[in-house]
Motif scaffolding. Structure first.
Motif, PDB file in Angstrom:
ATOM      1  N   ARG A  11      51.992  11.627  -2.609  1.00  0.00           N
ATOM      2  CA  ARG A  11      52.358  10.885  -3.811  1.00  0.00           C
ATOM      3  C   ARG A  11      51.926  11.689  -5.026  1.00  0.00           C
ATOM      4  NH1 ARG A  11      54.305   6.108  -4.457  1.00  0.00           N
ATOM      5  NH2 ARG A  11      53.789   5.492  -2.337  1.00  0.00           N
ATOM      6  N   MET A  16      56.408  10.067  -8.057  1.00  0.00           N
ATOM      7  CA  MET A  16      57.284  10.523  -6.988  1.00  0.00           C
ATOM      8  C   MET A  16      56.529  10.461  -5.662  1.00  0.00           C
ATOM      9  SD  MET A  16      59.682  13.842  -6.609  1.00  0.00           S
ATOM     10  CE  MET A  16      60.801  13.028  -7.708  1.00  0.00           C
ATOM     11  N   VAL A  38      62.068  12.104   3.086  1.00  0.00           N
ATOM     12  CA  VAL A  38      62.264  11.074   2.071  1.00  0.00           C
ATOM     13  C   VAL A  38      61.597  11.549   0.791  1.00  0.00           C
ATOM     14  CG1 VAL A  38      61.788   8.693   1.391  1.00  0.00           C
ATOM     15  CG2 VAL A  38      62.259   9.216   3.785  1.00  0.00           C
ATOM     16  N   THR A  40      61.335   9.897  -3.109  1.00  0.00           N
ATOM     17  CA  THR A  40      61.733   8.810  -4.003  1.00  0.00           C
ATOM     18  C   THR A  40      61.117   9.044  -5.366  1.00  0.00           C
ATOM     19  OG1 THR A  40      59.861   7.451  -3.310  1.00  0.00           O
ATOM     20  CG2 THR A  40      61.935   7.109  -2.149  1.00  0.00           C
ATOM     21  N   PRO A  41      61.765   8.749  -6.432  1.00  0.00           N
ATOM     22  CA  PRO A  41      62.978   7.932  -6.500  1.00  0.00           C
ATOM     23  C   PRO A  41      64.270   8.724  -6.334  1.00  0.00           C
ATOM     24  CG  PRO A  41      62.223   8.396  -8.711  1.00  0.00           C
ATOM     25  CD  PRO A  41      61.231   9.032  -7.764  1.00  0.00           C
ATOM     26  N   GLN A  42      64.226  10.031  -6.085  1.00  0.00           N
ATOM     27  CA  GLN A  42      65.453  10.821  -5.941  1.00  0.00           C
ATOM     28  C   GLN A  42      65.749  11.049  -4.465  1.00  0.00           C
ATOM     29  OE1 GLN A  42      65.034  14.427  -8.152  1.00  0.00           O
ATOM     30  NE2 GLN A  42      64.547  13.393 -10.054  1.00  0.00           N
ATOM     31  N   PRO A  43      67.022  10.950  -4.066  1.00  0.00           N
ATOM     32  CA  PRO A  43      67.349  11.215  -2.657  1.00  0.00           C
ATOM     33  C   PRO A  43      67.329  12.714  -2.356  1.00  0.00           C
ATOM     34  CG  PRO A  43      69.331  10.700  -3.883  1.00  0.00           C
ATOM     35  CD  PRO A  43      68.177  10.528  -4.842  1.00  0.00           C
TER      36      PRO A  43
END
Length: 96
Positions: A11, A16, A38, A40-43
């Protein structure tokens, strides 16, 4: 050579979050491979990170490479990986 499916969670202070999958840890080759699965928040479409530790004179040199799609995530991942490597360097400097 160990190949396994362990997950790590990272994190960033900016919010992010990244989940990575350990692909390969090969002590004989001194190679570690992982994939961010994964972000996040961007794929994220694809990622493969490789860290090789190579002989360098009386010591070693860590060589890192990343393949990532979309390319817009490259600076973010590069920053996170760079911070991790800097932390490892500080640890070894403190405990030679």
């Amino acid at each position: 050579m160990a190949t396994f499916r362990a997950h790590r969670h990272l994190r960033e202070p900016g919010g992010m979050a990244m989940k990575s999958l350990v692909v390969t840890q090969d002590d004989e080759l001194r190679r570690f491979q992982y994939r961010f699965v994964v972000v996040t928040p961007q794929p994220i479409d694809f990622h493969l990170g490789i860290i090789d530790v190579l002989p360098d004179g009386d010591g070693s040199r860590a060589v890192c490479s990343q393949e990532i799609l979309p390319e817009a995530l490259a600076p973010i991942v590069e920053g996170a990986v760079g911070e991790g490597i800097a932390g490892i360097a500080r640890c070894f400097a403190a405990h030679p």
